[in-house]
Design an enzyme around this catalytic site. Structure first.
Site, PDB file in Angstrom:
ATOM      1  N   LYS A  24      49.570  88.701  58.181  1.00  0.00           N
ATOM      2  CA  LYS A  24      49.394  90.153  58.085  1.00  0.00           C
ATOM      3  C   LYS A  24      50.573  90.673  57.267  1.00  0.00           C
ATOM      4  O   LYS A  24      51.725  90.594  57.706  1.00  0.00           O
ATOM      5  CB  LYS A  24      49.388  90.762  59.493  1.00  0.00           C
ATOM      6  CG  LYS A  24      49.279  92.278  59.503  1.00  0.00           C
ATOM      7  CD  LYS A  24      49.131  92.777  60.938  1.00  0.00           C
ATOM      8  CE  LYS A  24      49.239  94.282  61.042  1.00  0.00           C
ATOM      9  NZ  LYS A  24      49.256  94.740  62.435  1.00  0.00           N
ATOM     10  N   TRP A  25      50.279  91.210  56.086  1.00  0.00           N
ATOM     11  CA  TRP A  25      51.323  91.658  55.143  1.00  0.00           C
ATOM     12  C   TRP A  25      51.421  93.177  55.260  1.00  0.00           C
ATOM     13  O   TRP A  25      50.555  93.892  54.779  1.00  0.00           O
ATOM     14  CB  TRP A  25      50.921  91.245  53.730  1.00  0.00           C
ATOM     15  CG  TRP A  25      51.902  91.521  52.639  1.00  0.00           C
ATOM     16  CD1 TRP A  25      52.392  92.730  52.261  1.00  0.00           C
ATOM     17  CD2 TRP A  25      52.493  90.560  51.756  1.00  0.00           C
ATOM     18  NE1 TRP A  25      53.246  92.595  51.202  1.00  0.00           N
ATOM     19  CE2 TRP A  25      53.332  91.260  50.862  1.00  0.00           C
ATOM     20  CE3 TRP A  25      52.392  89.177  51.613  1.00  0.00           C
ATOM     21  CZ2 TRP A  25      54.053  90.633  49.847  1.00  0.00           C
ATOM     22  CZ3 TRP A  25      53.097  88.561  50.609  1.00  0.00           C
ATOM     23  CH2 TRP A  25      53.929  89.277  49.745  1.00  0.00           C
ATOM     24  N   ASP A  26      52.482  93.631  55.891  1.00  0.00           N
ATOM     25  CA  ASP A  26      52.597  95.052  56.196  1.00  0.00           C
ATOM     26  C   ASP A  26      53.482  95.770  55.173  1.00  0.00           C
ATOM     27  O   ASP A  26      54.238  95.129  54.411  1.00  0.00           O
ATOM     28  CB  ASP A  26      53.203  95.194  57.610  1.00  0.00           C
ATOM     29  CG  ASP A  26      52.807  96.488  58.301  1.00  0.00           C
ATOM     30  OD1 ASP A  26      52.281  97.392  57.636  1.00  0.00           O
ATOM     31  OD2 ASP A  26      53.056  96.592  59.532  1.00  0.00           O
TER      32      ASP A  26
ATOM     33  N   ASP B  11      45.887 102.653  61.912  1.00  0.00           N
ATOM     34  CA  ASP B  11      46.555 102.452  63.197  1.00  0.00           C
ATOM     35  C   ASP B  11      45.829 103.194  64.316  1.00  0.00           C
ATOM     36  O   ASP B  11      46.174 103.039  65.486  1.00  0.00           O
ATOM     37  CB  ASP B  11      48.007 102.951  63.126  1.00  0.00           C
ATOM     38  CG  ASP B  11      48.926 101.892  62.523  1.00  0.00           C
ATOM     39  OD1 ASP B  11      48.526 100.717  62.460  1.00  0.00           O
ATOM     40  OD2 ASP B  11      50.040 102.243  62.109  1.00  0.00           O
TER      41      ASP B  11
HETATM   42  C1  DGJ Z   1      52.328  99.191  61.199  1.00  0.00           C
HETATM   43  C2  DGJ Z   1      51.030  98.473  61.413  1.00  0.00           C
HETATM   44  O1  DGJ Z   1      49.964  99.273  61.021  1.00  0.00           O
HETATM   45  C3  DGJ Z   1      50.932  98.049  62.871  1.00  0.00           C
HETATM   46  O2  DGJ Z   1      49.712  97.415  63.100  1.00  0.00           O
HETATM   47  C4  DGJ Z   1      52.086  97.127  63.197  1.00  0.00           C
HETATM   48  O3  DGJ Z   1      51.960  95.933  62.494  1.00  0.00           O
HETATM   49  C5  DGJ Z   1      53.398  97.814  62.882  1.00  0.00           C
HETATM   50  N1  DGJ Z   1      53.430  98.318  61.551  1.00  0.00           N
HETATM   51  C6  DGJ Z   1      54.550  96.875  63.091  1.00  0.00           C
HETATM   52  O4  DGJ Z   1      55.748  97.406  62.708  1.00  0.00           O
END
Ligand code: DGJ
Length: 708
Positions: A439-441, A508
């Site tokens: 998961k690349w945030d 989110d």
């Molecule tokens: C924002 C993401 O949308 C969340 O799902 C989670 O991964 C947080 N960042 C973690 O900091």
């Protein structure tokens, strides 16, 4: 198919026709497929241009604006030649669509400077989509500065409304339609990314149908919609010209990101075309057609507060329910006990993960789950070893206080050294954990754009070129890994990203009612295959509303299913419900993830709505009906299905829900289900109605064609 008669070029897909007069640089026709040939000359001389420039007493928005070395900005690009290419050319440094697709190349030259403008139109017949791109080649002896180079210009005649997909964090991509009348309106992002606020996908909606335009780009974008006094509606889309000024040396070329456009008589048709296009010509690699795993993510279950035992408890419970992949979210590295520190320190925090990432991943795998990992590679915390050792990696303007968002700074991805550093450390995280999912945030947007030796006007685009270089290197190194993009939810939900990530965290906000609205808006331009959709705890962490577990599941079935809660704390009853949900999802995963997707109505205008997915052979479908306003003693809600075979007979049953004792089962003709519909007699009779402060009532239907 592309056919040329003189300089009149006709581009056909099964359901659309585009006709261009190449020498005049004019659109002659774009719309419903024409079966007759010729007669197009009767349409020539209209003001519909395929590109526009400053300097012909044309005061409407231009698609090409450049500044010559002498400071002049007038240009006079005129036709030079046209060619049909059998292969679609790549766009250097930028992601683009792929696949068989004949391409029309048009060349226009500004004689005084010898600068050439190229336009490319690629036909994707299977999805009725045309990909368009443009580039400038500096044939002059001196440098020039590009002030705007749009990817596409679409001129239409008539009255159009401009449809955009707007929102904010946790409220992404909500459909807004504006009748412009006369004037100029634009939809854009200046945040360095495609943004939560304004997605690059837009629609022009008129009497004869709808035209969709999207960009294969993740950076600052701008879609200008101008309705002129002469009845022309102009849509220009491309890199935002905000702060944009690109120096082009003699002999150099600059390519604009690719745009895609398509026409359909109605929005449902447009969405199906866009969905097919994204699935077939944007998403690539091993996961393109592969069913996506059901995951559990620990973020909302633990936030930063976890240790090995908590994680293994979640994993064990998830495994019992049939979940397939465990994703370890933020907090596993460096001194990351909260969001004030440690971004950039991609080494294991053994206190929180037990024996480190590999040991934890091995334990998870030993339980029979795949292991996935969260990273946020483009960021740096000031309280980090990385910042202490390489403060110059951070993006900031010398001598000024940087703007902090979520207490973090961005890395300067316009710098190749920083790009190489990210490729190295993130590759190491993936390799040492053996992760099969990443998961690349990306949790803030760009400010303080500055890089030594990088002109300000080039910074935003150079950042994105750097980002694509990093992504392309890492995704090529790990072809079997499923990459899911994320940006504080869905802040970078765009076609540029889908060239690397087969799926993206949609938002989110997982509150069932809000999620339905977000997924509904997102589905206009993007297929459900790319939308991450999770069942989370209630009360919901964003809205504080509660919805029954079954309702949360029904809505999450509108995308790629996951669970995001502390499964270690589930009651036996909840575990039983989730086990049944997971089994159901697995049984119908193919049609849910890859079927043709339809929106079922104006649920937020007080009607019944929802969505349904239909298998390509129309033999099976899953539908979710949703009601968001409960009117006391109001009319009985009913719903009409879509996309079925009108002459087939179907068996319709409700999915057994733990919060609903009744069970509906009947047979009906496809045309009856689509035209007459069905009454949702007891949709409000959930046994967990008191859990439903989020006010959304749902039923899921399994629809199967009866054997003849
Ligand atoms: C924002 C993401 O949308 C969340 O799902 C989670 O991964 C947080 N960042 C973690 O900091």
């Amino acid at each position: 198919m592309i056919k040329k008669k003189g300089q009149i070029v006709r581009l056909d897909t099964p359901n659309t026709t585009l006709v261009i007069d190449a020498s005049a640089g004019e659109y002659l026709y774009y719309g419903k497929r024409l079966t007759s040939g010729g007669g197009f000359e009767a349409l020539s001389g209209s003001p519909r241009k395929i590109f526009s420039q400053y300097g012909f007493a044309d005061y409407t928005e231009s698609s090409v604006l450049m500044e010559n070395a002498d400071g002049g900005i007038s240009t006079a690009f005129t036709f030079s030649k046209s060619k049909i290419l059998t292969e679609k050319p790549e766009i250097a440094g930028l992601p683009s669509s792929y696949g068989e697709g004949k391409t029309l190349e048009l060349k226009y030259v500004d004689a005084p400077t010898k600068v050439a403008l190229y336009l490319y139109y690629t036909v994707f017949e299977d999805s009725d989509v045309i990909a368009v791109s443009s580039k400038l080649v500096n044939g002059a002896k001196k440098e020039l500065y590009i002030r705007r180079l749009a990817s596409v210009q679409l001129d239409l005649l008539g009255e159009y409304s401009f449809v955009t997909f707007e929102g904010a964090w946790a409220r992404e991509r909500q459909k807004v339609s504006r009748a412009i009348g006369r004037g100029v309106f634009y939809n854009d992002s200046k945040k360095g990314v495609s943004s939560h606020e304004r997605n690059p996908f837009v629609i022009a909606e008129g009497k004869e149908g709808v035209y969709g335009v999207n960009l294969v780009y993740t950076g600052n974008h701008k879609e200008i919609f101008e309705c002129c006094e002469n009845g022309r509606a102009r849509l220009i889309a491309g890199i935002n010209d905000f702060m944009f000024r690109w120096k082009l040396l003699p002999g150099e070329e600059f390519a604009a990101p690719e745009a895609v456009m398509c026409y359909a008589p109605c929005e449902d048709g447009l969405s199906l075309q866009m969905h097919r296009f994204v699935r077939e010509h944007i998403v690539r690699g091993k996961w393109k057609k592969r069913e996506r795993p059901i995951l559990v993510n620990n973020w909302e279950g633990t936030y930063f507060d976890f240790n090995e035992e908590k994680l293994l408890n979640i994993a064990r419970a998830a495994k019992e329910t049939g979940v397939e992949l465990f994703v370890l979210d933020d907090g596993w590295f460096g001194n990351r006990c909260d969001d004030h520190r440690a971004l950039g320190d991609w080494f294991d925090n053994t206190e929180k993960t037990g024996g480190g990432l590999k040991s934890l991943a091995d334990k998870i795998r030993a339980l029979g789950l795949d292991f996935g990992i969260w990273v946020e590679p483009e960021m740096i915390s000031e309280d980090s070893d990385l910042f202490r050792s390489h403060p110059n990696f951070a993006m900031r303007v010398p001598g000024r206080e940087p703007t902090r968002m979520r207490q973090q700074l961005c890395l300067n991805l316009a710098d190749e050294k920083v790009q190489n550093y990210i490729v190295r450390v993130i590759s190491d995280v993936i390799a040492r954990s053996g992760a099969s999912y990443v998961k690349w945030d990306y949790n803030r947007t760009l400010t303080d754009c500055y890089g030594k030796n990088i002109p300000q006007g080039e910074y935003f685009h150079r950042y994105i070129l750097g980002y694509y270089r990093v992504l392309s290197k890492i995704t090529k190194k790990f072809p079997f890994v499923l990459f899911e993009g994320c940006s504080g939810g869905g802040g970078r939900f765009d076609l540029g990203n889908f060239c690397y990530y087969p799926q993206f965290w949609t938002s989110d906000d997982t509150d069932a009612r809000e999620r339905l609205r977000i997924q509904d808006g997102t589905s206009y331009g993007y297929p459900q295959t790319v939308m991450g959709a999770h069942v989370s705890a209630c009360p919901n962490h964003q809205t504080e509303n509660s919805n029954p577990l079954e309702t949360r599941f029904n809505i999450a079935c509108g995308g790629v299913l996951g669970y995001e809660l502390d499964m270690g704390k589930l009651t036996e009853e909840e575990k039983k419900v989730i086990t049944a949900q997971v089994a159901f999802y697995k049984e119908h995963r193919k049609v849910l993830q890859f079927g043709d997707y339809y929106r079922l109505g104006g649920v937020f205008e007080g009607e019944v709505g929802g969505f349904m997915t239909v298998s390509p052979d129309k033999n099976s479908a899953i539908a979710v009906a949703a009601v968001t306003n409960r009117v006391v003693n109001g009319p009985l809600p009913f719903i009409r299905f879509k996309g079925l075979n009108p002459s087939a007979v179907y068996e319709v049953t409700t999915r057994p829900q733990a919060n609903y004792g009744g069970q509906l089962s009947f047979t009906a003709g496809g045309d009856m289900l689509m035209n007459g519909g069905i009454l949702l007699r007891d949709i409000f009779s959930d046994t967990q109605a008191k859990e439903n402060s989020g006010c959304i009532f749902t039923r899921m239907f399994v629809i199967k064609k009866c054997k003849a």
